[in-house]
Design a protein around this motif. Structure first.
Motif, PDB file in Angstrom:
ATOM      1  N   ALA A 133       0.828  -1.214   0.000  1.00  0.00           N
ATOM      2  CA  ALA A 133       0.000   0.000   0.000  1.00  0.00           C
ATOM      3  C   ALA A 133       0.859   1.260   0.000  1.00  0.00           C
ATOM      4  N   VAL A 134       1.945   1.256   0.764  1.00  0.00           N
ATOM      5  CA  VAL A 134       2.839   2.426   0.789  1.00  0.00           C
ATOM      6  C   VAL A 134       3.456   2.650  -0.590  1.00  0.00           C
ATOM      7  N   TYR A 180       2.153  -1.399 -10.608  1.00  0.00           N
ATOM      8  CA  TYR A 180       0.832  -2.025 -10.460  1.00  0.00           C
ATOM      9  C   TYR A 180       0.934  -3.531 -10.714  1.00  0.00           C
ATOM     10  N   LEU A 181       1.716  -3.877 -11.700  1.00  0.00           N
ATOM     11  CA  LEU A 181       1.911  -5.291 -12.000  1.00  0.00           C
ATOM     12  C   LEU A 181       2.560  -6.005 -10.821  1.00  0.00           C
ATOM     13  N   GLY A 182       3.545  -5.352 -10.194  1.00  0.00           N
ATOM     14  CA  GLY A 182       4.187  -5.943  -9.034  1.00  0.00           C
ATOM     15  C   GLY A 182       3.226  -6.104  -7.867  1.00  0.00           C
ATOM     16  N   GLY A 183       2.390  -5.092  -7.619  1.00  0.00           N
ATOM     17  CA  GLY A 183       1.402  -5.215  -6.551  1.00  0.00           C
ATOM     18  C   GLY A 183       0.416  -6.342  -6.793  1.00  0.00           C
ATOM     19  N   LEU A 184       0.004  -6.511  -8.047  1.00  0.00           N
ATOM     20  CA  LEU A 184      -0.911  -7.607  -8.377  1.00  0.00           C
ATOM     21  C   LEU A 184      -0.247  -8.961  -8.157  1.00  0.00           C
ATOM     22  N   LEU A 185       1.033  -9.068  -8.501  1.00  0.00           N
ATOM     23  CA  LEU A 185       1.744 -10.325  -8.285  1.00  0.00           C
ATOM     24  C   LEU A 185       1.908 -10.627  -6.798  1.00  0.00           C
ATOM     25  N   VAL A 186       2.130  -9.592  -5.983  1.00  0.00           N
ATOM     26  CA  VAL A 186       2.251  -9.803  -4.541  1.00  0.00           C
ATOM     27  C   VAL A 186       0.952 -10.374  -3.977  1.00  0.00           C
ATOM     28  N   LEU A 187      -0.180  -9.760  -4.321  1.00  0.00           N
ATOM     29  CA  LEU A 187      -1.470 -10.264  -3.845  1.00  0.00           C
ATOM     30  C   LEU A 187      -1.730 -11.673  -4.346  1.00  0.00           C
ATOM     31  N   MET A 188      -1.353 -11.941  -5.595  1.00  0.00           N
ATOM     32  CA  MET A 188      -1.595 -13.256  -6.167  1.00  0.00           C
ATOM     33  C   MET A 188      -0.795 -14.321  -5.441  1.00  0.00           C
ATOM     34  N   MET A 189       0.458 -14.031  -5.134  1.00  0.00           N
ATOM     35  CA  MET A 189       1.300 -15.032  -4.494  1.00  0.00           C
ATOM     36  C   MET A 189       0.912 -15.260  -3.030  1.00  0.00           C
ATOM     37  N   ILE A 190       0.274 -14.277  -2.398  1.00  0.00           N
ATOM     38  CA  ILE A 190      -0.158 -14.453  -1.011  1.00  0.00           C
ATOM     39  C   ILE A 190      -1.407 -15.312  -0.942  1.00  0.00           C
ATOM     40  N   TYR A 191      -2.387 -15.022  -1.780  1.00  0.00           N
ATOM     41  CA  TYR A 191      -3.703 -15.635  -1.630  1.00  0.00           C
ATOM     42  C   TYR A 191      -4.026 -16.702  -2.675  1.00  0.00           C
ATOM     43  N   ARG A 192      -3.280 -16.757  -3.773  1.00  0.00           N
ATOM     44  CA  ARG A 192      -3.519 -17.809  -4.764  1.00  0.00           C
ATOM     45  C   ARG A 192      -2.205 -18.182  -5.436  1.00  0.00           C
ATOM     46  N   PRO A 193      -1.316 -18.838  -4.704  1.00  0.00           N
ATOM     47  CA  PRO A 193       0.014 -19.132  -5.265  1.00  0.00           C
ATOM     48  C   PRO A 193      -0.016 -20.110  -6.416  1.00  0.00           C
ATOM     49  N   ALA A 207      -1.387 -13.170 -21.534  1.00  0.00           N
ATOM     50  CA  ALA A 207      -2.248 -12.190 -22.201  1.00  0.00           C
ATOM     51  C   ALA A 207      -2.732 -11.120 -21.234  1.00  0.00           C
ATOM     52  N   LEU A 208      -3.119 -11.516 -20.014  1.00  0.00           N
ATOM     53  CA  LEU A 208      -3.668 -10.562 -19.051  1.00  0.00           C
ATOM     54  C   LEU A 208      -2.611  -9.593 -18.550  1.00  0.00           C
ATOM     55  N   LEU A 209      -1.436 -10.103 -18.191  1.00  0.00           N
ATOM     56  CA  LEU A 209      -0.411  -9.233 -17.619  1.00  0.00           C
ATOM     57  C   LEU A 209       0.275  -8.379 -18.674  1.00  0.00           C
ATOM     58  N   VAL A 210       0.261  -8.783 -19.924  1.00  0.00           N
ATOM     59  CA  VAL A 210       0.762  -7.901 -20.987  1.00  0.00           C
ATOM     60  C   VAL A 210      -0.269  -6.827 -21.304  1.00  0.00           C
ATOM     61  N   TRP A 211      -1.554  -7.190 -21.241  1.00  0.00           N
ATOM     62  CA  TRP A 211      -2.612  -6.227 -21.535  1.00  0.00           C
ATOM     63  C   TRP A 211      -2.723  -5.152 -20.454  1.00  0.00           C
ATOM     64  N   LEU A 212      -2.490  -5.505 -19.189  1.00  0.00           N
ATOM     65  CA  LEU A 212      -2.721  -4.571 -18.085  1.00  0.00           C
ATOM     66  C   LEU A 212      -1.885  -3.300 -18.178  1.00  0.00           C
TER      67      LEU A 212
END
Length: 483
Positions: free
Chosen positions: A37-38, A435-448, A414-419
């Motif tokens: 978030a920071v 933004y891509l990095g933040g999305l990857l962080v959330l993805m690896m925490i809750y849906r690895p 396709a999704l991460l290139v489009w974003l």
């Protein structure tokens, strides 16, 4: 000192097993979300200036932007951590109802059952049962399955006719290129379980092969070839390069293998940058575009990106068909055994040396195809087009989509290139990958396991979280899940 006093000072087993509060999984996840978030608050807020490096940081901290992002992070954490039981009860009820046998559309939600289920439950039940019914029909009825795949293929063929010229270029230069690269990387990482951080090196080899054999480099080839004839040569060249990379790394695993592949990428990159007499160095090289001349009919690809898109789509379809057949073959099963436990695979008779070399070689071949198409479309290449960031992005796309799952890899790439391209008008170009990095962080925490994981990988992660298997699940806690 008496024995009683010594016994009192000796810590109990329960105390030794007690975990410090800041090492609890919930606290760790909260810390990661707050740090994300920071970062996002400073990315989306005011930008810094050269004269005052801390002006933007001060403004973003006092303007309320930081508070909004922190509130969102805490809200996500609260819902995930403390609403998990309530959500689990609802999802458990949904799974229980979905598991009930059903025979047709009229049996999705029989009369009288809707009143027995809560409003928050019956709608997901109907939706999931509908999806299951359609999936079962597609699996059992061959003509329905092929009709669905044909409809999807028809939509993909017509896609460049439905979007603007900008998105046509994105489809060819980025999405199509990364999809081909990700399919090959999935063989090495997802199927064989070997971490590769330098996969774009094979992409560069394919591109420079196209430039060399079409006469675009300072060194003239023995014979100039058409771009289409270069594709099999580039594939063979990448196969040889994959074997050369795999041969000295057969005894390496994990981080050590990743470092070697990273070094291989740097070697290829520095050779392309500094061997100016052969590659042209940073100045690059010009090369011809695709063309066909059959005598009675000829066609030359120009600046229009649509013909390149259809060419890429054709190669993607062929490669997916061949790789899906390969996945369920003896070679694919051997790769799975090596990924699960290389020592056990060797003990059961799997030739690990041969199959690891095959993984490197076959995975590299698709990058060669992508490199030829990419270089021929642009008509120009130089060393700066093959930086290590592209290898990291390709690996991120594979992990995000689901390692070992071909549909997941396609969707993730396709999704991460489009974003980032979708955020072009609203986000500074330097901040899109944040933004891509933040999305990857959330993805690896809750849906690895990724967006569309393979069934095998999903089962491995579930067993590792429960502590019932030896799978190397991402983020799994030793001894099973901890509340």
């Amino acid at each position: 000192m008496s024995a009683t006093t010594v016994e009192r000072k000796r810590p109990s087993a329960a105390r030794l097993r007690r975990r410090v509060w800041y090492r609890e999984p919930r606290v760790r996840r909260l810390f990661v979300l707050l740090a994300t978030a920071v970062v996002l608050a400073n990315v989306t807020g005011a930008q810094g200036v050269r004269g005052d490096l801390f002006a933007a940081l001060e403004e973003n901290t006092t303007s309320g932007t930081l508070g909004v992002w922190l509130s969102l992070a805490v809200a996500v954490w609260l819902v995930r951590e403390f609403g998990h039981d309530a959500i689990g009860r609802v999802t458990g009820r949904v799974r229980q109802e979905v598991a009930r046998p059903h025979s047709g559309p009229a049996d999705l939600l029989p009369a009288g059952e809707r009143g027995a289920l809560k409003a928050a439950t019956w709608l997901p039940v109907v939706l999931i049962r509908t999806v299951r019914l359609v999936t079962d029909l597609l699996r059992r009825v061959a003509w329905l399955r092929w009709s669905a795949l044909g409809g999807l293929l028809a939509y993909l063929i017509a896609l460049p006719l439905l979007v603007s010229a900008f998105w046509q270029t994105v489809l060819v230069d980025q999405i199509g290129m990364f999809v081909l690269v990700a399919i090959g990387l999935n063989v090495v990482v997802g199927w064989a379980g070997m971490l590769d951080l330098g996969f774009i090196a094979f992409f560069a080899i394919g591109a420079y092969s196209a430039a060399y054999w079409t006469g675009g480099l300072p060194t003239a080839p023995p014979v100039e070839l058409n771009n289409f004839l270069v594709i099999p040569i580039a594939v063979v060249t990448c196969l040889i390069a994959g074997v050369l990379l795999g041969a000295p790394t057969l005894r390496l695993r994990g981080d050590y293998l990743a470092i070697v592949t990273l070094g291989f990428h740097e070697i290829v990159y520095l050779v392309a940058q500094n061997w100016t007499g052969f590659t042209g160095g940073p100045r690059g090289a010009q090369l011809d575009r695709f063309s066909v001349d059959l005598g009675f009919w000829s066609y030359e690809w120009g600046l229009d990106p649509r013909p390149y898109y259809w060419l890429q789509l054709g190669f993607v379809v062929v490669v997916i068909f061949l790789f899906l057949r390969l996945e369920h073959s003896r070679v694919g099963r051997a790769w799975t055994a090596i990924r699960e436990d290389e020592v056990a695979a060797a003990a059961t008779g799997v030739d690990t040396v041969r199959f690891k070399l095959l993984a490197f070689a076959i995975g590299a071949s698709t990058s060669g195809i992508a490199g030829v198409i990419y270089a021929s479309k642009l008509g120009f290449i130089n060393s700066e087009m093959f930086v290590v960031l592209l290898s990291v992005l390709a690996l991120s796309y594979v992990v995000f989509g689901g390692m070992g799952s071909v549909p997941g890899v396609l969707l993730g790439a396709a999704l991460l290139v489009w974003l980032p391209e979708y955020l072009r008008d609203s986000v500074d170009p330097q901040d899109r990958y944040m933004y891509l990095g933040g999305l990857l962080v959330l993805m690896m925490i809750y849906r690895p396991q990724g967006l569309l994981p393979s069934r095998r990988r999903q089962r491995e992660l579930r067993m590792a979280e429960q502590g019932t298997g030896g799978a190397d699940a991402l983020g799994a806690q030793p001894g099973g899940a901890v509340a």
